[in-house]
Design an enzyme around this catalytic site. Structure first.
Site, mmCIF file in Angstrom:
data_model
loop_
_atom_site.group_PDB
_atom_site.id
_atom_site.type_symbol
_atom_site.label_atom_id
_atom_site.label_comp_id
_atom_site.label_asym_id
_atom_site.label_seq_id
_atom_site.Cartn_x
_atom_site.Cartn_y
_atom_site.Cartn_z
ATOM 1 N N ASP A 92 58.196 5.803 10.289
ATOM 2 C CA ASP A 92 57.143 5.455 11.234
ATOM 3 C C ASP A 92 57.068 6.591 12.243
ATOM 4 O O ASP A 92 58.078 6.974 12.834
ATOM 5 C CB ASP A 92 57.465 4.142 11.954
ATOM 6 C CG ASP A 92 57.466 2.950 11.009
ATOM 7 O OD1 ASP A 92 56.888 3.054 9.914
ATOM 8 O OD2 ASP A 92 58.059 1.923 11.376
ATOM 9 N N GLU A 148 48.993 -0.047 8.643
ATOM 10 C CA GLU A 148 50.004 0.487 9.545
ATOM 11 C C GLU A 148 49.775 1.985 9.626
ATOM 12 O O GLU A 148 50.183 2.732 8.743
ATOM 13 C CB GLU A 148 51.410 0.223 8.987
ATOM 14 C CG GLU A 148 51.814 -1.232 9.039
ATOM 15 C CD GLU A 148 53.273 -1.425 8.678
ATOM 16 O OE1 GLU A 148 53.806 -0.626 7.891
ATOM 17 O OE2 GLU A 148 53.874 -2.372 9.198
ATOM 18 N N HIS A 180 52.954 4.334 9.432
ATOM 19 C CA HIS A 180 53.945 4.237 8.361
ATOM 20 C C HIS A 180 53.614 5.215 7.221
ATOM 21 O O HIS A 180 52.574 5.088 6.581
ATOM 22 C CB HIS A 180 53.969 2.795 7.849
ATOM 23 C CG HIS A 180 54.967 2.533 6.759
ATOM 24 N ND1 HIS A 180 56.219 2.000 6.995
ATOM 25 C CD2 HIS A 180 54.897 2.733 5.412
ATOM 26 C CE1 HIS A 180 56.872 1.870 5.841
ATOM 27 N NE2 HIS A 180 56.088 2.314 4.872
HETATM 28 ZN ZN LIG Z 1 57.212 1.425 8.671
#
Ligand SMILES: [Zn+2]
Length: 230
Positions: free
Chosen positions: A165, A203, A206
Protein backbone atom coordinates in the site's frame (compact mmCIF):
# COMPACT_ATOMS: atom_id res chain seq x y z
CA UNK A 1 21.09 -7.18 2.12
CA UNK A 2 24.16 -4.98 1.91
CA UNK A 3 22.78 -3.35 -1.20
CA UNK A 4 19.48 -2.94 0.57
CA UNK A 5 21.17 -1.20 3.46
CA UNK A 6 22.90 1.21 1.10
CA UNK A 7 19.66 2.01 -0.59
CA UNK A 8 18.02 2.47 2.77
CA UNK A 9 20.75 4.87 3.82
CA UNK A 10 20.47 6.78 0.60
CA UNK A 11 16.79 7.24 1.11
CA UNK A 12 16.89 7.68 4.87
CA UNK A 13 17.02 11.47 4.87
CA UNK A 14 13.68 11.55 3.19
CA UNK A 15 12.08 9.45 5.89
CA UNK A 16 10.94 12.17 8.25
CA UNK A 17 9.46 14.30 5.50
CA UNK A 18 7.73 11.33 3.93
CA UNK A 19 6.43 10.18 7.26
CA UNK A 20 4.86 13.56 7.95
CA UNK A 21 3.44 13.66 4.46
CA UNK A 22 1.91 10.23 4.87
CA UNK A 23 0.39 11.27 8.18
CA UNK A 24 -1.35 14.16 6.45
CA UNK A 25 -2.56 11.98 3.62
CA UNK A 26 -3.51 9.27 6.10
CA UNK A 27 -5.88 11.74 7.72
CA UNK A 28 -7.44 12.51 4.37
CA UNK A 29 -7.78 8.84 3.56
CA UNK A 30 -9.24 8.04 6.95
CA UNK A 31 -12.00 10.56 6.47
CA UNK A 32 -12.33 10.18 2.72
CA UNK A 33 -12.05 6.66 1.46
CA UNK A 34 -10.91 4.51 4.33
CA UNK A 35 -7.62 3.79 5.98
CA UNK A 36 -4.86 2.99 3.56
CA UNK A 37 -3.14 -0.17 4.60
CA UNK A 38 -6.19 -1.95 5.90
CA UNK A 39 -8.01 -3.99 3.35
CA UNK A 40 -11.46 -2.70 2.71
CA UNK A 41 -13.40 -5.40 1.12
CA UNK A 42 -17.15 -5.09 0.80
CA UNK A 43 -18.69 -8.30 -0.47
CA UNK A 44 -19.39 -8.00 -4.16
CA UNK A 45 -23.03 -8.44 -5.08
CA UNK A 46 -22.28 -11.18 -7.57
CA UNK A 47 -19.38 -13.33 -6.53
CA UNK A 48 -18.03 -16.05 -8.70
CA UNK A 49 -16.48 -19.33 -7.67
CA UNK A 50 -14.88 -19.62 -11.09
CA UNK A 51 -11.65 -17.92 -10.22
CA UNK A 52 -9.83 -20.89 -8.78
CA UNK A 53 -6.22 -20.97 -9.83
CA UNK A 54 -5.59 -24.44 -11.14
CA UNK A 55 -1.85 -24.82 -11.60
CA UNK A 56 0.80 -23.18 -9.49
CA UNK A 57 2.64 -21.06 -12.11
CA UNK A 58 5.56 -18.79 -11.26
CA UNK A 59 5.73 -17.29 -7.76
CA UNK A 60 4.97 -13.77 -8.97
CA UNK A 61 1.63 -14.84 -10.48
CA UNK A 62 0.33 -16.57 -7.36
CA UNK A 63 -3.35 -15.72 -7.05
CA UNK A 64 -4.59 -14.91 -3.57
CA UNK A 65 -8.12 -13.65 -3.04
CA UNK A 66 -11.20 -14.69 -1.07
CA UNK A 67 -11.56 -17.82 -3.24
CA UNK A 68 -7.85 -18.65 -3.30
CA UNK A 69 -6.18 -18.71 0.12
CA UNK A 70 -2.45 -18.50 0.59
CA UNK A 71 -0.66 -21.72 -0.41
CA UNK A 72 0.11 -24.05 2.50
CA UNK A 73 3.45 -23.41 4.24
CA UNK A 74 4.16 -20.40 2.04
CA UNK A 75 7.80 -19.58 2.52
CA UNK A 76 9.45 -16.25 1.78
CA UNK A 77 12.49 -14.13 2.46
CA UNK A 78 11.80 -10.55 3.40
CA UNK A 79 13.56 -7.26 2.77
CA UNK A 80 12.89 -4.09 4.73
CA UNK A 81 11.87 -0.93 2.90
CA UNK A 82 12.22 2.61 4.16
CA UNK A 83 9.74 3.22 6.94
CA UNK A 84 10.09 -0.32 8.29
CA UNK A 85 7.63 -2.26 6.15
CA UNK A 86 8.71 -5.63 4.75
CA UNK A 87 8.30 -7.13 1.29
CA UNK A 88 9.37 -10.32 -0.48
CA UNK A 89 13.05 -9.64 -1.21
CA UNK A 90 12.52 -10.67 -4.85
CA UNK A 91 10.43 -7.55 -5.53
CA UNK A 92 12.63 -5.14 -3.57
CA UNK A 93 14.68 -3.76 -6.46
CA UNK A 94 11.64 -3.26 -8.71
CA UNK A 95 9.78 -1.53 -5.90
CA UNK A 96 12.73 0.78 -5.19
CA UNK A 97 12.98 1.68 -8.88
CA UNK A 98 9.29 2.54 -8.97
CA UNK A 99 9.48 4.61 -5.78
CA UNK A 100 12.55 6.45 -7.04
CA UNK A 101 10.81 7.25 -10.33
CA UNK A 102 7.80 8.58 -8.40
CA UNK A 103 10.14 10.49 -6.12
CA UNK A 104 11.75 12.11 -9.19
CA UNK A 105 8.27 13.35 -10.13
CA UNK A 106 8.00 15.02 -6.72
CA UNK A 107 5.32 12.60 -5.51
CA UNK A 108 6.96 11.63 -2.19
CA UNK A 109 5.88 7.98 -2.26
CA UNK A 110 6.01 5.83 0.85
CA UNK A 111 5.10 2.22 1.56
CA UNK A 112 2.62 2.28 4.44
CA UNK A 113 1.86 -1.43 4.45
CA UNK A 114 3.76 -4.38 3.02
CA UNK A 115 4.05 -7.95 4.24
CA UNK A 116 1.64 -8.98 6.98
CA UNK A 117 1.80 -12.11 9.04
CA UNK A 118 -1.31 -14.17 9.47
CA UNK A 119 -1.40 -12.89 13.05
CA UNK A 120 -1.43 -9.23 11.96
CA UNK A 121 -4.20 -9.89 9.46
CA UNK A 122 -6.10 -11.69 12.23
CA UNK A 123 -5.62 -8.65 14.48
CA UNK A 124 -7.12 -6.36 11.82
CA UNK A 125 -10.07 -8.74 11.61
CA UNK A 126 -10.51 -8.92 15.40
CA UNK A 127 -10.40 -5.13 15.68
CA UNK A 128 -13.04 -4.76 12.98
CA UNK A 129 -15.29 -7.33 14.66
CA UNK A 130 -14.88 -5.48 17.98
CA UNK A 131 -15.88 -2.23 16.28
CA UNK A 132 -19.13 -3.73 15.04
CA UNK A 133 -19.77 -5.38 18.43
CA UNK A 134 -19.47 -1.91 20.00
CA UNK A 135 -22.09 -0.66 17.60
CA UNK A 136 -24.45 -3.24 19.05
CA UNK A 137 -24.26 -6.08 16.53
CA UNK A 138 -24.26 -9.70 17.67
CA UNK A 139 -21.04 -11.72 17.43
CA UNK A 140 -22.10 -13.45 14.20
CA UNK A 141 -23.44 -10.25 12.65
CA UNK A 142 -20.24 -8.41 13.60
CA UNK A 143 -18.12 -11.12 12.03
CA UNK A 144 -20.14 -11.12 8.84
CA UNK A 145 -19.88 -7.34 8.56
CA UNK A 146 -16.16 -7.31 9.36
CA UNK A 147 -15.48 -9.82 6.58
CA UNK A 148 -16.93 -7.32 4.13
CA UNK A 149 -14.21 -4.86 5.08
CA UNK A 150 -11.14 -6.86 6.04
CA UNK A 151 -9.66 -9.73 4.06
CA UNK A 152 -10.16 -13.00 5.91
CA UNK A 153 -6.80 -14.10 7.36
CA UNK A 154 -5.15 -16.41 4.85
CA UNK A 155 -6.68 -14.60 1.87
CA UNK A 156 -4.82 -11.25 1.90
CA UNK A 157 -2.19 -10.58 -0.75
CA UNK A 158 -0.22 -8.80 1.93
CA UNK A 159 0.49 -12.21 3.45
CA UNK A 160 2.26 -13.11 0.18
CA UNK A 161 4.73 -10.23 0.57
CA UNK A 162 3.98 -9.23 -3.04
CA UNK A 163 1.52 -6.40 -2.28
CA UNK A 164 2.19 -2.90 -1.00
CA UNK A 165 0.00 0.00 0.00
CA UNK A 166 1.56 3.25 -1.17
CA UNK A 167 0.80 6.81 -0.07
CA UNK A 168 2.19 10.11 -1.30
CA UNK A 169 1.95 13.67 -0.06
CA UNK A 170 -0.92 14.36 -2.46
CA UNK A 171 -3.49 12.34 -4.38
CA UNK A 172 -1.32 12.76 -7.53
CA UNK A 173 0.60 9.65 -6.56
CA UNK A 174 -2.37 7.42 -7.50
CA UNK A 175 -2.88 8.45 -11.15
CA UNK A 176 0.90 8.33 -11.58
CA UNK A 177 1.00 4.76 -10.25
CA UNK A 178 -1.90 3.72 -12.46
CA UNK A 179 -0.06 4.96 -15.56
CA UNK A 180 3.49 3.91 -14.69
CA UNK A 181 3.58 1.00 -12.23
CA UNK A 182 3.49 -1.66 -14.97
CA UNK A 183 6.95 -0.55 -16.13
CA UNK A 184 8.25 -1.88 -12.82
CA UNK A 185 6.07 -5.01 -12.75
CA UNK A 186 3.29 -3.74 -10.49
CA UNK A 187 -0.44 -3.63 -11.19
CA UNK A 188 -3.30 -1.51 -9.90
CA UNK A 189 -4.83 -4.59 -8.37
CA UNK A 190 -8.35 -3.56 -7.42
CA UNK A 191 -9.96 -1.14 -9.90
CA UNK A 192 -13.57 -0.17 -9.19
CA UNK A 193 -14.90 -1.84 -12.36
CA UNK A 194 -13.39 -5.22 -11.42
CA UNK A 195 -14.86 -5.44 -7.93
CA UNK A 196 -17.10 -8.40 -8.76
CA UNK A 197 -14.09 -10.34 -10.01
CA UNK A 198 -11.41 -9.37 -7.48
CA UNK A 199 -13.81 -9.42 -4.53
CA UNK A 200 -12.31 -6.15 -3.32
CA UNK A 201 -13.60 -2.59 -3.57
CA UNK A 202 -11.38 -0.06 -5.32
CA UNK A 203 -8.15 0.48 -3.44
CA UNK A 204 -6.11 3.15 -5.17
CA UNK A 205 -3.14 2.59 -2.88
CA UNK A 206 -2.85 -1.20 -3.23
CA UNK A 207 -0.26 -2.45 -5.75
CA UNK A 208 0.68 -6.02 -6.50
CA UNK A 209 3.86 -7.31 -8.13
CA UNK A 210 3.31 -9.66 -11.10
CA UNK A 211 6.50 -9.05 -13.14
CA UNK A 212 6.98 -6.60 -16.02
CA UNK A 213 5.66 -8.88 -18.78
CA UNK A 214 2.34 -9.71 -17.10
CA UNK A 215 1.94 -6.17 -15.75
CA UNK A 216 2.46 -4.68 -19.21
CA UNK A 217 -0.01 -7.12 -20.79
CA UNK A 218 -2.57 -6.39 -18.11
CA UNK A 219 -2.04 -2.63 -18.41
CA UNK A 220 -2.53 -2.78 -22.18
CA UNK A 221 -5.50 -5.17 -22.16
CA UNK A 222 -7.27 -3.81 -19.08
CA UNK A 223 -7.56 -7.30 -17.59
CA UNK A 224 -7.33 -7.81 -13.83
CA UNK A 225 -5.20 -10.63 -12.41
CA UNK A 226 -8.09 -13.12 -12.18
CA UNK A 227 -9.02 -12.52 -15.85
CA UNK A 228 -5.40 -12.58 -16.97
CA UNK A 229 -4.80 -15.98 -15.33
CA UNK A 230 -7.89 -17.57 -16.82
ZN1 LIG B 1 -3.32 -3.40 0.45
Amino acid sequence: MKQNMQRKEKRYKKTVRLFLASLCLGLILTTGCGIAGIEEQPLPAETSKNHKQTDAGPWYLTLVNRWNPLPENYDLELAEVEGGELVDQRIYDSLMEMLEAAEAEGLAPIVVSGYRTRAVQQRFMDEKIAEFRQEGFSESEARELAEQWVAIPGTSEHELGLAVDINGDTYDIYPWLQENSYKYGFIFRCPADKQNITGIAEEVWHYRYVGVKAATEMYESGLCLEEYLE
